[in-house]
Design a protein around this motif. Structure first.
Motif, short mmCIF file in Angstrom:
data_model
loop_
_atom_site.label_atom_id
_atom_site.label_comp_id
_atom_site.label_asym_id
_atom_site.label_seq_id
_atom_site.Cartn_x
_atom_site.Cartn_y
_atom_site.Cartn_z
N VAL A 5 0.85 -1.19 0.00
CA VAL A 5 0.00 0.00 0.00
C VAL A 5 0.89 1.24 0.00
O VAL A 5 1.63 1.47 0.96
N THR A 6 0.83 2.04 -1.07
CA THR A 6 1.54 3.31 -1.10
C THR A 6 0.63 4.38 -0.51
O THR A 6 -0.59 4.29 -0.57
N GLY A 7 1.23 5.39 0.08
CA GLY A 7 0.45 6.45 0.73
C GLY A 7 -0.20 5.97 2.01
O GLY A 7 -1.24 6.48 2.43
N ALA A 8 0.41 5.00 2.67
CA ALA A 8 -0.19 4.35 3.83
C ALA A 8 -0.31 5.24 5.06
O ALA A 8 -1.05 4.92 5.98
N ALA A 9 0.40 6.37 5.11
CA ALA A 9 0.31 7.26 6.27
C ALA A 9 -0.77 8.32 6.09
O ALA A 9 -1.10 9.03 7.03
N GLY A 10 -1.34 8.41 4.90
CA GLY A 10 -2.41 9.37 4.65
C GLY A 10 -3.76 8.84 5.12
O GLY A 10 -3.89 7.67 5.51
N ASN A 11 -4.76 9.70 5.07
CA ASN A 11 -6.09 9.29 5.54
C ASN A 11 -6.64 8.10 4.78
O ASN A 11 -7.10 7.12 5.38
N LEU A 12 -6.62 8.15 3.46
CA LEU A 12 -7.16 7.06 2.65
C LEU A 12 -6.32 5.79 2.79
O LEU A 12 -6.85 4.69 2.97
N GLY A 13 -5.00 5.94 2.71
CA GLY A 13 -4.11 4.78 2.83
C GLY A 13 -4.26 4.07 4.16
O GLY A 13 -4.29 2.84 4.23
N ARG A 14 -4.36 4.84 5.23
CA ARG A 14 -4.52 4.25 6.56
C ARG A 14 -5.85 3.50 6.66
O ARG A 14 -5.93 2.42 7.23
N GLN A 15 -6.91 4.05 6.06
CA GLN A 15 -8.21 3.37 6.05
C GLN A 15 -8.14 2.07 5.27
O GLN A 15 -8.73 1.06 5.68
N VAL A 16 -7.44 2.08 4.13
CA VAL A 16 -7.29 0.87 3.32
C VAL A 16 -6.57 -0.20 4.13
O VAL A 16 -7.00 -1.36 4.17
N VAL A 17 -5.48 0.16 4.78
CA VAL A 17 -4.72 -0.80 5.59
C VAL A 17 -5.59 -1.38 6.70
O VAL A 17 -5.65 -2.60 6.90
N ARG A 18 -6.29 -0.52 7.43
CA ARG A 18 -7.15 -1.00 8.53
C ARG A 18 -8.25 -1.94 8.02
O ARG A 18 -8.55 -2.95 8.65
N GLU A 19 -8.84 -1.62 6.89
CA GLU A 19 -9.90 -2.46 6.33
C GLU A 19 -9.35 -3.81 5.88
O GLU A 19 -9.97 -4.85 6.10
N ARG A 55 0.87 -8.66 10.98
CA ARG A 55 0.83 -8.76 9.52
C ARG A 55 1.22 -7.47 8.82
O ARG A 55 1.38 -7.45 7.60
N TYR A 56 1.40 -6.37 9.58
CA TYR A 56 1.64 -5.06 8.98
C TYR A 56 3.02 -4.53 9.30
O TYR A 56 3.46 -4.55 10.45
N ALA A 57 3.69 -4.03 8.27
CA ALA A 57 4.99 -3.35 8.42
C ALA A 57 4.93 -2.04 7.66
O ALA A 57 4.47 -2.01 6.52
N PHE A 58 5.40 -0.96 8.29
CA PHE A 58 5.41 0.35 7.66
C PHE A 58 6.84 0.79 7.41
O PHE A 58 7.71 0.59 8.24
N HIS A 59 7.06 1.43 6.25
CA HIS A 59 8.38 1.96 5.90
C HIS A 59 8.22 3.38 5.37
O HIS A 59 7.43 3.60 4.45
N ALA A 60 8.95 4.33 5.94
CA ALA A 60 8.99 5.68 5.40
C ALA A 60 10.06 5.71 4.32
O ALA A 60 11.23 5.45 4.59
N ALA A 61 9.63 5.96 3.08
CA ALA A 61 10.57 5.92 1.96
C ALA A 61 10.02 6.73 0.79
O ALA A 61 8.81 6.93 0.67
N ASP A 62 10.92 7.18 -0.07
CA ASP A 62 10.55 7.87 -1.30
C ASP A 62 10.73 6.89 -2.45
O ASP A 62 11.85 6.57 -2.83
N LEU A 63 9.64 6.41 -3.00
CA LEU A 63 9.72 5.42 -4.09
C LEU A 63 10.18 6.04 -5.40
O LEU A 63 10.57 5.32 -6.30
N GLY A 64 10.12 7.37 -5.49
CA GLY A 64 10.53 8.04 -6.70
C GLY A 64 12.03 8.31 -6.78
O GLY A 64 12.52 8.75 -7.80
N ALA A 65 12.74 8.08 -5.70
CA ALA A 65 14.18 8.38 -5.67
C ALA A 65 14.99 7.32 -6.36
O ALA A 65 14.68 6.20 -6.48
#
Length: 65
Positions: A5-19, A55-65
């Motif tokens: 899940v990209t954008g997992a720290a945003g409102n929508l991404g966090r909701q997707v992960v929780r669901e 089951r969840y792991a979060f990584h702060a990263a820039d995928l565009g770099a």
């Protein structure tokens, strides 16, 4: 099944992960329900409100770099 899940720290991404964690399964391309073994969340900024689940792991990263 593993989910990315990209954008997992945003409102929508966090909701997707929780669901996804709550459902525990996703349908594959053949329509068969498969258990979610792992969810990888990625975003530019750290997520202080990330769900706590084995089951969840979060990584702060820039995928565009």
């Amino acid at each position: 099944m593993h989910v990315f899940v990209t954008g997992a720290a945003g409102n929508l991404g966090r909701q997707v992960v929780r669901e996804l964690l709550a459902r525990g399964t996703l349908a594959d391309s053949g329509g068969q329900r498969r258990p979610i073994a792992r969810i990888i969340g990625v975003d530019l900024r750290p997520d202080s409100a990330a769900p706590v689940d084995d089951r969840y792991a979060f990584h702060a990263a820039d995928l565009g770099a």
